[in-house]
Design a protein around this motif. Sequence first.
Motif, PDB file in Angstrom:
ATOM      1  N   ARG A   1      -3.454 -49.610  22.294  1.00  0.00           N
ATOM      2  CA  ARG A   1      -3.498 -48.468  22.978  1.00  0.00           C
ATOM      3  C   ARG A   1      -4.599 -48.291  24.052  1.00  0.00           C
ATOM      4  N   ASP A   2      -6.040 -48.525  23.612  1.00  0.00           N
ATOM      5  CA  ASP A   2      -7.125 -48.239  24.260  1.00  0.00           C
ATOM      6  C   ASP A   2      -7.472 -49.319  24.975  1.00  0.00           C
ATOM      7  N   GLU A   3      -7.333 -50.624  24.794  1.00  0.00           N
ATOM      8  CA  GLU A   3      -7.922 -51.902  25.446  1.00  0.00           C
ATOM      9  C   GLU A   3      -6.764 -52.957  26.007  1.00  0.00           C
ATOM     10  N   LEU A   4      -5.842 -53.112  25.149  1.00  0.00           N
ATOM     11  CA  LEU A   4      -4.986 -54.133  25.406  1.00  0.00           C
ATOM     12  C   LEU A   4      -3.625 -53.881  26.248  1.00  0.00           C
ATOM     13  N   LEU A   5      -3.176 -52.726  26.233  1.00  0.00           N
ATOM     14  CA  LEU A   5      -2.243 -52.133  27.108  1.00  0.00           C
ATOM     15  C   LEU A   5      -2.898 -52.088  28.196  1.00  0.00           C
ATOM     16  N   PRO A   6      -4.014 -51.327  28.771  1.00  0.00           N
ATOM     17  CA  PRO A   6      -4.305 -51.488  30.103  1.00  0.00           C
ATOM     18  C   PRO A   6      -4.796 -52.944  30.520  1.00  0.00           C
TER      19      PRO A   6
ATOM     20  N   ARG B   1       5.980 -47.519  20.275  1.00  0.00           N
ATOM     21  CA  ARG B   1       5.676 -47.999  19.072  1.00  0.00           C
ATOM     22  C   ARG B   1       4.275 -47.818  18.547  1.00  0.00           C
ATOM     23  N   CYS B   2       3.319 -48.023  19.399  1.00  0.00           N
ATOM     24  CA  CYS B   2       2.135 -47.523  18.768  1.00  0.00           C
ATOM     25  C   CYS B   2       1.806 -45.720  18.353  1.00  0.00           C
ATOM     26  N   ARG B   3       2.569 -45.059  19.496  1.00  0.00           N
ATOM     27  CA  ARG B   3       2.482 -43.490  19.056  1.00  0.00           C
ATOM     28  C   ARG B   3       3.084 -43.254  17.837  1.00  0.00           C
ATOM     29  N   ARG B   4       4.124 -43.931  17.401  1.00  0.00           N
ATOM     30  CA  ARG B   4       5.219 -43.248  16.398  1.00  0.00           C
ATOM     31  C   ARG B   4       4.966 -44.404  15.063  1.00  0.00           C
ATOM     32  N   ARG B   5       4.047 -45.537  15.438  1.00  0.00           N
ATOM     33  CA  ARG B   5       3.738 -46.331  14.410  1.00  0.00           C
ATOM     34  C   ARG B   5       5.008 -46.917  13.862  1.00  0.00           C
ATOM     35  N   VAL B   6       6.042 -47.496  14.606  1.00  0.00           N
ATOM     36  CA  VAL B   6       7.033 -47.877  14.130  1.00  0.00           C
ATOM     37  C   VAL B   6       7.409 -49.337  14.863  1.00  0.00           C
ATOM     38  N   ASN B   7       7.755 -50.369  14.091  1.00  0.00           N
ATOM     39  CA  ASN B   7       8.341 -51.407  14.829  1.00  0.00           C
ATOM     40  C   ASN B   7       9.523 -51.881  13.960  1.00  0.00           C
ATOM     41  N   GLY B   8      10.147 -53.026  14.351  1.00  0.00           N
ATOM     42  CA  GLY B   8      11.247 -53.593  13.626  1.00  0.00           C
ATOM     43  C   GLY B   8      11.060 -53.530  12.079  1.00  0.00           C
ATOM     44  N   ALA B   9       9.888 -54.257  11.394  1.00  0.00           N
ATOM     45  CA  ALA B   9       9.752 -54.315  10.249  1.00  0.00           C
ATOM     46  C   ALA B   9       9.370 -53.099   9.281  1.00  0.00           C
TER      47      ALA B   9
ATOM     48  N   LEU C   1      22.721 -50.863  15.271  1.00  0.00           N
ATOM     49  CA  LEU C   1      21.792 -50.379  16.181  1.00  0.00           C
ATOM     50  C   LEU C   1      21.374 -51.203  17.164  1.00  0.00           C
ATOM     51  N   MET C   2      21.243 -52.559  16.784  1.00  0.00           N
ATOM     52  CA  MET C   2      20.813 -53.789  17.691  1.00  0.00           C
ATOM     53  C   MET C   2      21.818 -53.688  18.884  1.00  0.00           C
ATOM     54  N   ARG C   3      23.135 -53.730  18.659  1.00  0.00           N
ATOM     55  CA  ARG C   3      24.134 -53.873  19.607  1.00  0.00           C
ATOM     56  C   ARG C   3      24.248 -52.715  20.711  1.00  0.00           C
ATOM     57  N   GLN C   4      23.834 -51.448  20.029  1.00  0.00           N
ATOM     58  CA  GLN C   4      23.698 -50.261  20.819  1.00  0.00           C
ATOM     59  C   GLN C   4      22.837 -50.432  21.910  1.00  0.00           C
ATOM     60  N   GLY C   5      21.435 -51.061  21.406  1.00  0.00           N
ATOM     61  CA  GLY C   5      20.585 -51.488  22.583  1.00  0.00           C
ATOM     62  C   GLY C   5      19.423 -50.753  22.570  1.00  0.00           C
ATOM     63  N   GLU C   6      19.139 -49.459  22.292  1.00  0.00           N
ATOM     64  CA  GLU C   6      17.958 -48.682  22.285  1.00  0.00           C
ATOM     65  C   GLU C   6      16.953 -49.267  21.715  1.00  0.00           C
ATOM     66  N   PRO C   7      15.528 -49.157  21.899  1.00  0.00           N
ATOM     67  CA  PRO C   7      14.702 -49.846  21.227  1.00  0.00           C
ATOM     68  C   PRO C   7      14.264 -49.304  20.021  1.00  0.00           C
ATOM     69  N   VAL C   8      13.659 -50.125  19.001  1.00  0.00           N
ATOM     70  CA  VAL C   8      13.658 -49.892  17.519  1.00  0.00           C
ATOM     71  C   VAL C   8      12.761 -48.711  17.439  1.00  0.00           C
ATOM     72  N   HIS C   9      11.843 -48.140  18.137  1.00  0.00           N
ATOM     73  CA  HIS C   9      11.132 -46.788  17.791  1.00  0.00           C
ATOM     74  C   HIS C   9      11.852 -45.567  17.888  1.00  0.00           C
ATOM     75  N   THR C  10      13.159 -45.798  18.642  1.00  0.00           N
ATOM     76  CA  THR C  10      14.001 -44.498  18.581  1.00  0.00           C
ATOM     77  C   THR C  10      15.163 -44.603  17.618  1.00  0.00           C
ATOM     78  N   TRP C  11      15.154 -45.555  16.675  1.00  0.00           N
ATOM     79  CA  TRP C  11      16.374 -45.608  15.765  1.00  0.00           C
ATOM     80  C   TRP C  11      15.953 -44.600  14.436  1.00  0.00           C
ATOM     81  N   PRO C  12      17.101 -43.970  14.162  1.00  0.00           N
ATOM     82  CA  PRO C  12      16.905 -42.934  12.926  1.00  0.00           C
ATOM     83  C   PRO C  12      16.779 -43.855  11.700  1.00  0.00           C
ATOM     84  N   VAL C  13      15.765 -43.491  10.796  1.00  0.00           N
ATOM     85  CA  VAL C  13      15.507 -44.016   9.650  1.00  0.00           C
ATOM     86  C   VAL C  13      16.571 -43.515   8.516  1.00  0.00           C
TER      87      VAL C  13
END
Length: 506
Positions: free
Chosen positions: A414-419, A445-453, A484-496
């Motif tokens: 967030r602080d260095e690599l995204l810029p 993904r960073c803000r919510r600390r969520v990725n596919g894994a 959810l993959m086929r619905q296509g919304e990015p994984v950070h939005t998926w309900p757990v």
Amino acid sequence: MGEKVVAGAFDLSDRQRYRTKLQQCLQGLERLLEEKRFDRPKNLMGLEIELNLAGDDGMPRMLNGQVLERIASRDFQTELAMFNLEVNIAPHRLGGRVFDRLAEELRTSLAYAHRKAGEVDAGIVMIGILPTLERDDLVSSNLSDVDRYVLLNDQIVAARGEDFTLDIDGVEHLTCTSKSIAPEAACTSVQLHLQVTPGRFADVWNAAQAATAAQIAMGANSPFLFGRELWRESRPPLFQQSTDTRPPELQAQGVRPRTWFGERWITSAFDLFEENLRYYPALLPICDDEDPLAVLDAGGVPKLAELVLHNGTVYRWNRPVYGIADGVPHLRVENRVLPAGPTITDVLANAAFYYGLIRALAEDARPVWTRLPFEAAEANFDAACRYGIEARFTWPRRGRYGGTTEVDAVTLVRDELLPLAEAGLDAWGVEPADRDLYLGVIDERCRRRVNGASWQVATFHRALEGGLSRDAALAATTRLYAELMRQGEPVHTWPVGLPEAAVRAG
């Protein structure tokens, strides 16, 4: 390994002849570099995605031959096992709305492939490792019926001379053996290509090596294998162990594995091709009729067939590629670290982050590889594979004091690599709308600390708490993932967690 090879036995003279041809190819490459024969800058990128076939029950389907027959497109081809496919997207120029154009192409291609797979009760699942795979699925009888895979398996098994040992100690511990390289087929990845000039190759490759840890931390999507929860990105240890030609004695001597991170920053593409010849015996000593040096003497462009084939059997996470397009040779960096999925938007967010970041890192006045020990870059890669978005890295300190510091992946990104990635995409000429959309996915993904894994693991544990058995929880997680993959919304939005109906059905 996309080249067609003809299966057959090799005799002793084949390897000696092949070694001689490899040396001629290396000399040919050196001459091409000295004579500046390579293509001019074109800012070309390419994309390949490996896919899984699974049924509505979430279980793998060994049907790639039948599915490919129905798809009937050269964009799709076999991969190592019968539950794998690969889709190749034609090269695009980096710039403008390239990521949106790619998204549209991928949506069309994958939706078509999914419909065709449905004709044989299968479907396309884009994921790093299919959680429902069992050991009985990953056996030599389930390798794709293609000469090159059979031959590669035979040669790696012969070189090793004994069963392969899988030993991955993560959240849980997996130990088992295999008589073939079939477990490698569990690893389905995204390969990102970038055509580069020889003069820029070393900087781009070094930048890509430094970036691998952040790529994995953001994009990890492979936490399960054979019913065990292992590393957040379990593909790299699985790939290394399932292709390892070294028995324990050679490992103890420090012989290099065929799947490796590398051991130093480089100064030229030549370094990598030369290392491949110096360290790795031929697995497929198949000689072409071409005399590369005679072709050069005649003013032609050699195919360097042996060099290309040998290079395809050394599994670097950032691989050098020699190719010819329209009669002109070129070099590419092939980035192989990312798992497939979860969605097309996620795949392209990972791609935007990569292409932007390496452009900025490669052009930095104080390059990261002059300030970060190579061993630290490798340790960062391992930490990212183990811990995913929760990893901590060693990274050069900002400011004039120098040295390195420890930083968590999310803060670094967030602080260095995204810029940096933002500046890199601007330098490529990518439009702000594309840049902001896809880098925004990484930021979220960073803000919510969520990725596919992390989503897979959280949903699996919620299913266990709901009373499902491990196998039923993995299958239910896989089915929901595919939906959810086929619905296509990015994984950070998926309900757990699973819908109530899914828990009751399990």
